[in-house]
Design a protein around this motif. Structure first.
Motif, PDB file in Angstrom:
ATOM      1  N   ALA A   1     -18.267 -46.678  44.629  1.00 20.98           N
ATOM      2  CA  ALA A   1     -18.403 -47.206  45.990  1.00 20.98           C
ATOM      3  C   ALA A   1     -18.182 -48.722  46.004  1.00 20.98           C
ATOM      4  O   ALA A   1     -17.551 -49.267  46.914  1.00 20.98           O
ATOM      5  CB  ALA A   1     -19.773 -46.850  46.560  1.00 20.98           C
ATOM      6  N   LYS A   2     -18.670 -49.419  44.984  1.00 19.97           N
ATOM      7  CA  LYS A   2     -18.497 -50.876  44.918  1.00 19.97           C
ATOM      8  C   LYS A   2     -17.028 -51.262  44.726  1.00 19.97           C
ATOM      9  O   LYS A   2     -16.597 -52.320  45.197  1.00 19.97           O
ATOM     10  CB  LYS A   2     -19.342 -51.468  43.782  1.00 19.97           C
ATOM     11  N   ARG A   3     -16.280 -50.410  44.044  1.00 13.44           N
ATOM     12  CA  ARG A   3     -14.851 -50.681  43.845  1.00 13.44           C
ATOM     13  C   ARG A   3     -14.090 -50.665  45.171  1.00 13.44           C
ATOM     14  O   ARG A   3     -12.989 -51.179  45.269  1.00 13.44           O
ATOM     15  CB  ARG A   3     -14.237 -49.640  42.902  1.00 13.44           C
ATOM     16  N   GLN A   4     -14.677 -50.053  46.194  1.00 11.20           N
ATOM     17  CA  GLN A   4     -14.017 -50.008  47.505  1.00 11.20           C
ATOM     18  C   GLN A   4     -13.933 -51.390  48.150  1.00 11.20           C
ATOM     19  O   GLN A   4     -13.229 -51.563  49.130  1.00 11.20           O
ATOM     20  CB  GLN A   4     -14.731 -49.027  48.434  1.00 11.20           C
ATOM     21  N   ARG A   5     -14.630 -52.398  47.590  1.00 12.45           N
ATOM     22  CA  ARG A   5     -14.443 -53.772  48.057  1.00 12.45           C
ATOM     23  C   ARG A   5     -13.034 -54.244  47.723  1.00 12.45           C
ATOM     24  O   ARG A   5     -12.502 -55.140  48.358  1.00 12.45           O
ATOM     25  CB  ARG A   5     -15.448 -54.710  47.369  1.00 12.45           C
ATOM     26  N   LEU A   6     -12.457 -53.660  46.682  1.00 15.59           N
ATOM     27  CA  LEU A   6     -11.140 -54.086  46.212  1.00 15.59           C
ATOM     28  C   LEU A   6     -10.017 -53.231  46.783  1.00 15.59           C
ATOM     29  O   LEU A   6      -8.928 -53.715  47.037  1.00 15.59           O
ATOM     30  CB  LEU A   6     -11.093 -54.009  44.679  1.00 15.59           C
ATOM     31  N   THR A   7     -10.255 -51.944  46.938  1.00 13.26           N
ATOM     32  CA  THR A   7      -9.228 -51.036  47.436  1.00 13.26           C
ATOM     33  C   THR A   7      -9.881 -49.829  48.088  1.00 13.26           C
ATOM     34  O   THR A   7     -10.984 -49.435  47.711  1.00 13.26           O
ATOM     35  CB  THR A   7      -8.286 -50.562  46.298  1.00 13.26           C
ATOM     36  N   ASP A   8      -9.193 -49.249  49.058  1.00 10.72           N
ATOM     37  CA  ASP A   8      -9.683 -48.030  49.711  1.00 10.72           C
ATOM     38  C   ASP A   8      -9.556 -46.813  48.814  1.00 10.72           C
ATOM     39  O   ASP A   8     -10.156 -45.782  49.072  1.00 10.72           O
ATOM     40  CB  ASP A   8      -8.869 -47.746  50.985  1.00 10.72           C
ATOM     41  N   TYR A   9      -8.735 -46.935  47.772  1.00  8.55           N
ATOM     42  CA  TYR A   9      -8.423 -45.768  46.960  1.00  8.55           C
ATOM     43  C   TYR A   9      -9.122 -45.859  45.605  1.00  8.55           C
ATOM     44  O   TYR A   9      -8.660 -46.542  44.700  1.00  8.55           O
ATOM     45  CB  TYR A   9      -6.908 -45.638  46.772  1.00  8.55           C
TER      46      TYR A   9
ATOM     47  N   LEU B   1       3.077 -39.443  39.268  1.00 11.25           N
ATOM     48  CA  LEU B   1       3.147 -39.673  40.721  1.00 11.25           C
ATOM     49  C   LEU B   1       3.818 -41.016  41.024  1.00 11.25           C
ATOM     50  O   LEU B   1       3.667 -41.547  42.117  1.00 11.25           O
ATOM     51  CB  LEU B   1       1.733 -39.635  41.309  1.00 11.25           C
ATOM     52  N   GLU B   2       4.545 -41.552  40.024  1.00 13.62           N
ATOM     53  CA  GLU B   2       5.350 -42.773  40.198  1.00 13.62           C
ATOM     54  C   GLU B   2       4.526 -44.051  40.316  1.00 13.62           C
ATOM     55  O   GLU B   2       4.988 -45.032  40.907  1.00 13.62           O
ATOM     56  CB  GLU B   2       6.279 -42.648  41.434  1.00 13.62           C
ATOM     57  N   PHE B   3       3.319 -44.041  39.790  1.00 13.92           N
ATOM     58  CA  PHE B   3       2.511 -45.266  39.772  1.00 13.92           C
ATOM     59  C   PHE B   3       2.755 -46.029  38.474  1.00 13.92           C
ATOM     60  O   PHE B   3       3.010 -45.422  37.432  1.00 13.92           O
ATOM     61  CB  PHE B   3       1.009 -44.929  39.843  1.00 13.92           C
ATOM     62  N   ALA B   4       2.639 -47.361  38.538  1.00 10.08           N
ATOM     63  CA  ALA B   4       2.555 -48.175  37.331  1.00 10.08           C
ATOM     64  C   ALA B   4       1.082 -48.255  36.971  1.00 10.08           C
ATOM     65  O   ALA B   4       0.252 -48.556  37.836  1.00 10.08           O
ATOM     66  CB  ALA B   4       3.121 -49.563  37.594  1.00 10.08           C
ATOM     67  N   VAL B   5       0.738 -47.974  35.713  1.00 13.44           N
ATOM     68  CA  VAL B   5      -0.670 -47.831  35.320  1.00 13.44           C
ATOM     69  C   VAL B   5      -1.040 -48.861  34.255  1.00 13.44           C
ATOM     70  O   VAL B   5      -0.303 -49.057  33.290  1.00 13.44           O
ATOM     71  CB  VAL B   5      -0.943 -46.405  34.790  1.00 13.44           C
ATOM     72  N   GLN B   6      -2.175 -49.505  34.458  1.00 15.26           N
ATOM     73  CA  GLN B   6      -2.710 -50.443  33.468  1.00 15.26           C
ATOM     74  C   GLN B   6      -4.173 -50.137  33.216  1.00 15.26           C
ATOM     75  O   GLN B   6      -4.901 -49.763  34.138  1.00 15.26           O
ATOM     76  CB  GLN B   6      -2.615 -51.877  33.981  1.00 15.26           C
ATOM     77  N   GLY B   7      -4.601 -50.335  31.976  1.00 17.94           N
ATOM     78  CA  GLY B   7      -6.009 -50.146  31.635  1.00 17.94           C
ATOM     79  C   GLY B   7      -6.739 -51.475  31.626  1.00 17.94           C
ATOM     80  O   GLY B   7      -6.132 -52.514  31.362  1.00 17.94           O
TER      81      GLY B   7
ATOM     82  N   ARG C   1       1.444 -48.466  43.203  1.00 22.31           N
ATOM     83  CA  ARG C   1       2.737 -47.968  43.691  1.00 22.31           C
ATOM     84  C   ARG C   1       2.985 -48.602  45.046  1.00 22.31           C
ATOM     85  O   ARG C   1       2.180 -48.437  45.967  1.00 22.31           O
ATOM     86  CB  ARG C   1       2.719 -46.445  43.819  1.00 22.31           C
ATOM     87  N   ASP C   2       4.076 -49.336  45.178  1.00 24.36           N
ATOM     88  CA  ASP C   2       4.366 -50.089  46.396  1.00 24.36           C
ATOM     89  C   ASP C   2       3.164 -50.979  46.714  1.00 24.36           C
ATOM     90  O   ASP C   2       2.740 -51.729  45.866  1.00 24.36           O
ATOM     91  CB  ASP C   2       4.731 -49.151  47.556  1.00 24.36           C
ATOM     92  N   ASP C   3       2.571 -50.826  47.902  1.00 28.21           N
ATOM     93  CA  ASP C   3       1.415 -51.682  48.211  1.00 28.21           C
ATOM     94  C   ASP C   3       0.103 -50.910  48.093  1.00 28.21           C
ATOM     95  O   ASP C   3      -0.916 -51.308  48.622  1.00 28.21           O
ATOM     96  CB  ASP C   3       1.558 -52.325  49.595  1.00 28.21           C
ATOM     97  N   MET C   4       0.142 -49.795  47.388  1.00 32.40           N
ATOM     98  CA  MET C   4      -1.055 -48.965  47.212  1.00 32.40           C
ATOM     99  C   MET C   4      -1.678 -49.259  45.856  1.00 32.40           C
ATOM    100  O   MET C   4      -1.011 -49.132  44.821  1.00 32.40           O
ATOM    101  CB  MET C   4      -0.669 -47.491  47.305  1.00 32.40           C
ATOM    102  N   VAL C   5      -2.947 -49.672  45.866  1.00 38.97           N
ATOM    103  CA  VAL C   5      -3.667 -49.951  44.629  1.00 38.97           C
ATOM    104  C   VAL C   5      -4.786 -48.929  44.476  1.00 38.97           C
ATOM    105  O   VAL C   5      -5.616 -48.777  45.375  1.00 38.97           O
ATOM    106  CB  VAL C   5      -4.266 -51.378  44.653  1.00 38.97           C
ATOM    107  N   VAL C   6      -4.800 -48.236  43.350  1.00 41.85           N
ATOM    108  CA  VAL C   6      -5.809 -47.216  43.079  1.00 41.85           C
ATOM    109  C   VAL C   6      -6.652 -47.677  41.899  1.00 41.85           C
ATOM    110  O   VAL C   6      -6.121 -48.092  40.870  1.00 41.85           O
ATOM    111  CB  VAL C   6      -5.146 -45.854  42.751  1.00 41.85           C
ATOM    112  N   ALA C   7      -7.971 -47.627  42.063  1.00 49.59           N
ATOM    113  CA  ALA C   7      -8.904 -47.961  40.975  1.00 49.59           C
ATOM    114  C   ALA C   7      -9.524 -46.661  40.479  1.00 49.59           C
ATOM    115  O   ALA C   7      -9.958 -45.835  41.287  1.00 49.59           O
ATOM    116  CB  ALA C   7      -9.984 -48.909  41.481  1.00 49.59           C
TER     117      ALA C   7
END
Length: 131
Positions: free
Chosen positions: A57-65, A18-24, A35-41
């Motif tokens: 749910a706690k990760r939502q402090r960092l990102t909506d996704y 889906l064209e994301f750069a992925v890091q572990g 991807r762009d300004d979208m951060v997914v946890a």
């Protein structure tokens, strides 16, 4: 049985497709996809537990996704009320769900729920499950 590390590559492949750069392992988050300004946890776990749902749910402090990724449960588990209740909870929380299926030669990650922050008012009248 599947280990948490077995979940990583299929999830990585899914987001890279889906064209994301992925890091572990970024700041204690199992997988971060950007991807762009979208951060997914994405949290990887062997068990679909209350602890995992709270962690998501706690990760939502960092990102909506936020997604949680688990080994795909058996059809019997998926039909059961315990599983359906957990899916209902993550849906209310706006946390996404990914199932990972391990076959002999490959593993596949499939998005089951997207992390849309649903309209709580509407959800009070709708309890449908997509199975």
């Amino acid at each position: 049985s599947m280990e948490e590390k077995d979940l990583y590559l299929p999830v990585k492949s899914l987001f890279e497709s889906l064209e994301f750069a992925v890091q572990g392992e970024v700041n204690n988050i199992d997988v971060v996809a950007i991807r762009d300004d979208m951060v997914v946890a994405i949290e990887l776990k062997k068990e679909f537990s209350l602890h995992l749902i709270a962690q998501g749910a706690k990760r939502q402090r960092l990102t909506d996704y936020v997604y949680i990724a688990i080994p795909k449960p058996t059809p019997k588990v998926i039909r059961g009320n315990v599983y359906k209740d957990k899916v209902y909870l993550i849906r209310r929380l706006g946390v996404g769900l990914i199932h990972v299926t391990l076959n002999k030669n490959n593993a596949t990650a499939t998005v089951i729920e997207d992390p849309n922050l649903i309209d709580i008012k509407k959800s009070q009248y709708s309890y449908s499950y997509k199975y």
